[in-house]
Motif scaffolding. Structure first.
Motif, PDB file in Angstrom:
ATOM      1  N   GLY A  32       0.832  -1.197   0.000  1.00  0.00           N
ATOM      2  CA  GLY A  32       0.000   0.000   0.000  1.00  0.00           C
ATOM      3  C   GLY A  32       0.859   1.237   0.000  1.00  0.00           C
ATOM      4  O   GLY A  32       1.987   1.212   0.457  1.00  0.00           O
ATOM      5  N   SER A  33       0.310   2.298  -0.523  1.00  0.00           N
ATOM      6  CA  SER A  33       1.080   3.534  -0.609  1.00  0.00           C
ATOM      7  C   SER A  33       0.213   4.695  -0.136  1.00  0.00           C
ATOM      8  O   SER A  33      -0.998   4.674  -0.286  1.00  0.00           O
ATOM      9  N   MET A  37      -3.856   5.782  -1.363  1.00  0.00           N
ATOM     10  CA  MET A  37      -4.774   5.813  -0.229  1.00  0.00           C
ATOM     11  C   MET A  37      -5.413   7.187  -0.105  1.00  0.00           C
ATOM     12  O   MET A  37      -6.614   7.330   0.054  1.00  0.00           O
ATOM     13  N   LYS A  38      -4.572   8.182  -0.214  1.00  0.00           N
ATOM     14  CA  LYS A  38      -5.038   9.553  -0.061  1.00  0.00           C
ATOM     15  C   LYS A  38      -6.093   9.888  -1.120  1.00  0.00           C
ATOM     16  O   LYS A  38      -7.100  10.525  -0.844  1.00  0.00           O
ATOM     17  N   ARG A  41      -9.281   6.686  -0.938  1.00  0.00           N
ATOM     18  CA  ARG A  41      -9.988   6.125   0.203  1.00  0.00           C
ATOM     19  C   ARG A  41     -11.381   6.736   0.293  1.00  0.00           C
ATOM     20  O   ARG A  41     -11.585   7.919   0.050  1.00  0.00           O
ATOM     21  N   PHE A  91       1.920  13.752   5.453  1.00  0.00           N
ATOM     22  CA  PHE A  91       1.361  13.546   4.115  1.00  0.00           C
ATOM     23  C   PHE A  91      -0.126  13.852   4.114  1.00  0.00           C
ATOM     24  O   PHE A  91      -0.692  14.236   3.119  1.00  0.00           O
ATOM     25  N   ALA A  92      -0.750  13.648   5.255  1.00  0.00           N
ATOM     26  CA  ALA A  92      -2.212  13.731   5.286  1.00  0.00           C
ATOM     27  C   ALA A  92      -2.710  15.168   5.189  1.00  0.00           C
ATOM     28  O   ALA A  92      -3.638  15.449   4.459  1.00  0.00           O
ATOM     29  N   LEU A 294      -2.976   3.808   9.124  1.00  0.00           N
ATOM     30  CA  LEU A 294      -3.957   3.461   8.103  1.00  0.00           C
ATOM     31  C   LEU A 294      -3.753   4.293   6.846  1.00  0.00           C
ATOM     32  O   LEU A 294      -3.976   3.828   5.748  1.00  0.00           O
ATOM     33  N   GLN A 295      -3.321   5.544   7.036  1.00  0.00           N
ATOM     34  CA  GLN A 295      -3.133   6.416   5.877  1.00  0.00           C
ATOM     35  C   GLN A 295      -1.750   6.285   5.268  1.00  0.00           C
ATOM     36  O   GLN A 295      -1.446   6.957   4.298  1.00  0.00           O
ATOM     37  N   ARG A 296      -0.925   5.448   5.856  1.00  0.00           N
ATOM     38  CA  ARG A 296       0.476   5.316   5.425  1.00  0.00           C
ATOM     39  C   ARG A 296       1.143   6.689   5.400  1.00  0.00           C
ATOM     40  O   ARG A 296       1.853   7.029   4.462  1.00  0.00           O
TER      41      ARG A 296
END
Lengths: 333, 558
Positions: A32-33, A37-38, A41, A91-92, A294-296
């Motif tokens: 997963g990356s 995901m960003k 999701r 990153f989030a 979860l968000q890596r």
């Protein structure tokens, strides 16, 4: 002593370096990356219309987030930043990781520390009590209670507490979420303290019960052990009253193993319990690390790892030092 | 076992205590209609299940802030909940060129941002230009807005969009995009602006406080320009709208029952388990409503690159083996509607003659036999050319709802001689596997949107990596229909095309369409204006509290 502390200190950093290297590599090798995901999701387990992405966009993002470089190069970059105490940006949400962590530390700290203190304040006397009366009705009920609470997952305990003491369908004694009420800012100082305490009761019970049971059992075992020592017999033989034998000789010696446990519990202060935080909607550090996993969100995860391992190592270090203080027989010279 | 014992123990201890709790004040709700002016000082408390990453509508990817954006920001248009038709918000009017490639919007001259500065064409252009700015972290919408070529300021209150193709959803895409004030958001690095946590828009509400991880509080914008528009005079009746962040669903349900949350959209499980009973219904509206595009659907998608799923009859048989009626009864107390395609039953885009596929093991086995799947070696598993019928289903470990459906399906397949192994994965890993085609079959849900376009999921051009046609579905007629439909601006003609598309999908069964996800709402009965429900659902902007029932405003007046 000084040489020992210095040696331990150097070892601590070496260990920390090893831990960060391992966790960095493992993290990046996990499937997963953060980018996919960003972008893709969904909020409620579904995918939305805008979720399609083109390969070029992903590739461009990969360059932007330095994910195109080899792992070890990235680790080097990370290490360079860390050396300057720069944990990078998340990153989030593009915020500096350090400020994300800083706003959550006080919350976790309050719960973690009060959890340990309550566990110690109740656990040690309980352990002493059952140790002083081994194999009696009292001892057995304490043992039964502690094992049961130790075995009870905090999630289940939390749900039970919420349902019966706060849910309103049975009793409505405590608030069921958050750490303060809406009108908090308009309360007087005393009102503020009471309001916070009111919110702390249920989560604190959850935080402390597991540790409490553990400490009580540990304390019981060590006081029994101490009571069987020769010096106790000597003390009794020279006619000391029983309570003095117990408190002065047995108690102090029996504390050594408990002190080690407290050292081991220290890293848990910061966000050991994701579950309790989710359950009571407490925005603490445990929750942050869970969400970022979860968000890596690599920078946030790594910062959490680093701070967590540093605390663990410091905890072990500290409990070793505490040995010297509680037990004069031990010395590092 | 032990846990149950303790639950029981605590129950026994507490039961006598609860008796005194029953004498709560009788609820002051009467059902009679009230037609006077709304009280303006009450609050509405809503639920968020997580703390949003950011309150910047361009950067937000997690979807938790979608309820907040329309309150703080304005868009060019909005779709009236009652009529389901596009209506001007910031735009007074709009005009589409005959080619369908140019869209002109005329902005209301009295529209103002929260700081009092006027909303102009420059702000609109700025907001849309952000999408293409490589420094802006907006990859999630770049693909979506690929057809937008250029935005041009024609006059201070007129803006023109140039598009590379004609497409029926362009009005929705342009009309429902938030307009940001340029003079505030153009300063500094857009990704890290302080306004990402303290948004400034032109909407009816202003962010008062964002208590990280706890609550987001909005306060009515007393100078909202929109109040001068006659149609909106009776809207925005709450002094404050508070979003409580409660991560645990069951705690949110408790909070609602305690009266600490006024309104929430429950999931089906909560709706049938937590929010039931005459006492609950005397205090809360409990609504299930339908909308033309529904609320998405759950599906099981076969990887059509796997040989065993390439036969239409096999897929039909597999659909017949899913006991949906049983699942609906066991898990949802028959709340769910069996899905017949990508859109809800009753949608004008769906051929009304399509009926749900009933559970029928006999018919399924017959179809499988026709395709050569029989139990030739007597081991209880169907086989063909020496290969046993067995495959793996992937799903996310997020909710046990999905897992329970998978378990019931596995059992039903086993009875028919098919082995299905379950594999629950974390979201990120799941996404990676299905994106790379690394699956036999997978179960998940598609969300829906206003006037949704099936192109992205079903056109063969979308079966590339990163595209949404992850099952690699390819049908020439479907490709043709989807391409034509995109450029067909006439709704009736388009619906006709989509009806044909829905018939092909029903016949080919590339997905097992499991359930339609219902639109559900639970709201305090102290509110009025919740009923009647409009075409697109209840109109939250028009909710109000009649005098005497307000809960919060009074507190402030004291």
């Amino acid at each position: 002593m000084k040489a020992y502390i210095l040696k331990r200190f150097l070892l601590l950093f070496l260990t920390l370096w090893g831990i960060t290297l391992c966790s960095f590599v493992m993290l990046q090798l996990a499937p997963g990356s953060p980018l996919e995901m960003k972008i893709q999701r969904g909020k409620d387990g579904s995918l939305g219309e805008k979720s399609a992405v083109s390969e070029e966009v992903i590739q461009r993002l990969r360059v932007q987030y330095h994910l195109d470089k080899p792992i070890l190069v990235r680790y080097g970059l990370w290490l360079k930043d860390i050396a300057r105490l720069d944990f990078g940006t998340s990153f989030a949400d593009h915020r500096p990781v350090i400020s994300k962590i800083a706003e959550r530390v006080p919350i976790s700290l309050i719960f973690g520390i009060s959890g340990i203190i309550i566990a110690l304040l109740l656990g040690i006397p309980l352990g002493l009590l059952s140790g002083a009366h081994p194999n009696t009705w009292l001892d057995r009920s304490v043992a039964f209670g502690s094992i049961a609470f130790y075995a009870l997952p905090s999630y289940v305990l939390g749900i039970l507490l919420l349902t019966f003491l706060g849910g309103g369908e049975f009793l409505n004694l405590f608030p069921i979420y958050g750490i303060q009420s809406d009108a908090y800012s308009s309360l007087s100082l005393v009102g503020k303290i009471l309001d916070r305490l009111h919110h702390f009761v249920l989560p604190c019970i959850c935080y402390s019960l597991g540790g409490l049971a553990f400490i009580a059992q540990q304390q019981r075992a060590s006081i029994l052990d101490a009571l069987n020592q020769d010096y106790i017999r000597t003390a009794r033989a020279k006619g000391l009253p029983e309570w003095l034998v117990f408190m002065k000789h047995a108690f102090r010696n029996s504390l050594i193993p408990t002190v080690t446990i407290v050292g081991a519990m220290l890293p848990g202060i910061l966000g050991a319990s994701v579950i309790i935080e989710v359950l009571f909607s407490i925005p603490g550090l445990g929750l942050l690390s869970f969400e970022s996993l979860l968000q890596r969100d690599y920078p946030t995860i790594m910062a959490n790892f680093t701070i967590g391992s540093l605390l663990s190592l410091a905890g072990i270090f500290l409990s070793d030092l505490l040995y010297v203080i509680v037990d004069p027989r031990i010395s590092f010279d | 076992m032990k846990n149950e014992f303790y639950a029981l123990l605590i129950l026994v201890i507490l039961l006598p205590l609860t008796a005194c709790n029953k004498s709560e004040k009788a609820s002051a709700i009467n059902e009679s209609d009230y037609s006077g002016p709304p009280v303006k000082n009450d609050w509405m408390i809503s639920w968020l299940s997580a703390n949003p990453d950011t309150l910047n509508p361009v950067l937000n990817t997690d979807g938790y802030a979608t309820q907040i954006f329309p309150l703080v920001f304005d868009t060019l248009l909005f779709w009236d909940a009652m009529t389901g038709k596009p209506t001007g918000r910031l735009a007074e009017s709009w005009k589409i060129s005959d080619s369908g490639l140019e869209y002109d919007f005329f902005i209301r001259k009295n529209a103002k941002f929260h700081d009092g500065s006027p909303v102009t064409a420059e702000d609109v252009k700025f907001s849309f230009d952000l999408i293409k700015d490589p420094k802006v972290d907006a990859a999630h919408i770049q693909n979506y807005f690929q057809s937008l070529k250029k935005v041009e300021v024609i006059g201070p209150y007129q803006v023109r969009f140039y598009l590379s193709e004609s497409y029926f959803r362009h009005l929705i895409m342009l009309g429902l995009y938030e307009v940001l004030p340029k003079h505030i958001y153009a300063k500094g690095d857009f990704n890290t602006l302080p306004q990402n946590r303290a948004p400034v828009g032109s909407g009816p509400y202003i962010l008062e406080k964002w208590d990280q991880g706890r609550s987001i509080e909005l306060k009515r914008n007393p100078d909202y320009w929109g109040l001068s528009v006659p149609e909106w005079k009776d809207s925005y009746n709450f002094e404050r709208i508070i979003f409580r962040i409660i991560m645990e669903e069951s705690v949110a349900a408790m909070a609602l029952k305690k009266g600490e949350i006024d309104i929430l959209s429950p999931n089906p499980n909560q709706y049938v388990k937590d929010f039931v009973g005459p006492e609950f219904e005397s205090k809360y509206y409990r609504l299930k409503y339908s909308t033309p595009d529904g609320n998405g659907f759950r599906f099981i998608g076969w990887n059509l690159q796997r040989k065993m799923f390439q036969s239409k009859k096999v897929r039909q048989a597999l659909a017949m083996l899913l006991p949906r009626e049983e699942i609906n009864k066991k898990m949802y107390k028959e709340l769910m509607t069996l899905s017949v395609g990508p859109l809800p039953q009753g949608s004008p885009k769906l051929d009304p003659s399509i009926k749900p596929i009933p559970y029928d093991q006999e018919a399924a086995l017959k179809l499988l036999k026709e395709e050569g799947w029989t139990d030739s070696d007597g081991d209880g598993l169907l086989d063909k050319a020496g290969q046993p019928f067995k495959f793996e289903i992937l799903f996310t470990a997020q909710s046990d709802e999905v897992e329970r459906i998978a378990l019931i399906y596995r059992e039903a397949l086993r009875r028919a001689g098919i082995q299905m192994d379950l594999k629950a994965l974390e979201w990120t890993v799941f996404l990676k596997d299905i994106t790379e085609g690394n699956f036999d079959t997978h179960m998940m849900a598609w969300g829906s949107s206003l006037d949704s376009d099936p192109y992205q999921i079903w056109h063969s051009s979308q079966s590339v990596k990163g595209g949404s046609n992850r099952i690699h579905y390819k049908n020439e007629r479907v490709d043709e229909i989807l391409t034509i439909a995109r450029t067909t601006l006439d709704e009736t003609k388009r619906n006709k095309l989509y009806q044909e598309f829905s018939r092909i999908l029903a016949e080919e069964a590339p997905y097992v369409f499991v359930f339609e996800r219902p639109n559900l709402l639970v709201a305090s009965k102290r509110f009025r204006g919740v009923l009647p429900i409009g075409v697109l659902g209840p109109d939250g902007d028009k909710f109000f509290t009649p005098p005497g029932l307000e809960l919060y405003g009074k507190l402030e007046a004291q």
